[in-house]
Design an enzyme around this catalytic site. Structure first.
Site, PDB file in Angstrom:
ATOM      1  N   PHE A  41      10.080-102.428 -13.080  1.00  0.00           N
ATOM      2  CA  PHE A  41      11.305-101.915 -14.024  1.00  0.00           C
ATOM      3  C   PHE A  41      11.261-100.418 -13.410  1.00  0.00           C
ATOM      4  CE2 PHE A  41      14.609-100.730 -16.924  1.00  0.00           C
ATOM      5  CZ  PHE A  41      15.063-101.931 -17.243  1.00  0.00           C
ATOM      6  N   PHE A  42      10.121 -99.497 -13.588  1.00  0.00           N
ATOM      7  CA  PHE A  42      10.259 -98.309 -13.410  1.00  0.00           C
ATOM      8  C   PHE A  42      10.677 -97.900 -11.818  1.00  0.00           C
ATOM      9  CE2 PHE A  42       7.743 -98.064 -17.357  1.00  0.00           C
ATOM     10  CZ  PHE A  42       8.250 -96.822 -17.841  1.00  0.00           C
ATOM     11  N   ARG A 284       4.956 -89.138 -15.025  1.00  0.00           N
ATOM     12  CA  ARG A 284       6.386 -89.104 -14.922  1.00  0.00           C
ATOM     13  C   ARG A 284       7.138 -88.125 -15.575  1.00  0.00           C
ATOM     14  NH1 ARG A 284       9.579 -93.353 -13.153  1.00  0.00           N
ATOM     15  NH2 ARG A 284      11.865 -93.591 -13.976  1.00  0.00           N
TER      16      ARG A 284
END
Length: 307
Positions: A41-42, A284
């Site tokens: 998903f990331f 991130r």
């Protein structure tokens, strides 16, 4: 992400650690499948971002249709030449092995809606359009995939919950508050990166653009909303525990449902601490250490998503 960047940054991004803190009690096989889906998903989110930054509308449109197709027929897309499409097929195919087809159909329905919401976000970004606050909050529930992560609680508990339980006002409110906390805290931590990158999707940016707030006022407003999610969850948690007690009516099925609701509720609570930890440990969001405050250092601006 180039291979050298994977070696340098993958562990530090802490994607699988986030899931390990949210889905406590899951079997190792289930937890691995959820963690791999989360990592996918990331990566998808970063591809979407690069396509928007570079104005690659045709590439994004093609990817969107392929993801819809892979979600509906994962086995047929395991060897797709785009690794992002093949990765989704592999991930959901594994997730679909644990609970009945009714759960799989619900997951599909929820994730189709997420893909379409990402498309609305893509079009907003190409137009430079900042959504109104209420519009943004509704869109965010989809782009953050609130109901996907809530669906996966059942996988962790090993029990598909009936509609009467999932849609019970207290259970649904607790699930929503845990996810709203995560989405809005993410907005808070992402705000420096997204302002630097001329992003249009952030609660703080909507408040500044449409409510006339200063940056400091917007940060205070988002923080207040985050804190209200915590207090609201603590209040409604008591109602969900009472629901679990009522479900455990002495029958085998009642005992199973009561235990599953308690397990889901406990992991909704874990979402708060896991998300908080993740945003302060993952590379991130350590924006101050990036040369380019709009782009994570592990992203290759030119090559990402070209295939």
């Amino acid at each position: 992400m180039p291979a050298d960047k994977v070696a340098e940054y993958a562990d530090g991004l802490c994607y699988t650690d986030l899931m390990a803190g949210y889905y406590l009690g899951a079997s190792e096989e289930v937890l691995q499948a959820i963690a791999d889906y989360s990592a996918w998903f990331f990566v998808w989110d970063d591809r979407h971002d690069r396509d928007a930054v570079h104005g690659r509308a045709a590439q994004w449109r093609r990817l969107r249709f392929r993801l819809h197709a892979a979600l509906d027929a994962p086995a047929a897309h395991l060897r797709h030449p785009d690794p992002l499409v093949a990765g989704l097929a592999d991930s959901v195919g594994r997730l679909f092995a644990f609970l009945p087809g009714t759960w799989n159909a619900r997951f599909r329905r929820h994730f189709h809606a997420v893909i379409d919401a990402y498309d609305r976000e893509f079009r907003n970004r190409l137009q430079g359009r900042v959504p109104l606050v209420d519009e943004y909050l509704a869109l965010r529930r989809l782009t953050f995939a609130h109901w996907i992560w809530t669906d996966l609680l059942e996988l962790s508990a090993g029990c598909e919950l009936p509609d009467a339980v999932r849609k019970h006002p207290s259970f649904r409110k607790a699930a929503l508050l845990s996810q709203e906390f995560a989405a809005w805290y993410n907005d808070l931590c992402s705000l420096p990166k997204e302002i630097a990158g001329d992003e249009v999707h952030n609660l703080g940016i909507s408040l500044i653009t449409h409510e006339g707030l200063t940056l400091e006022e917007a940060v205070d407003d988002v923080r207040r909303r985050v804190e209200e999610c915590i207090s609201g969850f603590i209040d409604v948690e008591k109602d969900v525990l009472r629901l679990a007690d009522r479900l455990a009516d002495g029958t085998v099925r009642g005992k199973e449902l009561g235990a599953a609701v308690r397990a889901c509720l406990a992991n909704m609570r874990n979402w708060f601490s896991s998300v908080y930890w993740f945003h302060h440990e993952s590379g991130r969001y350590t924006v101050d250490s990036w040369d380019d405050r709009s782009t994570p250092p592990y992203v290759n601006n030119e090559a990402a998503g070209e295939k």
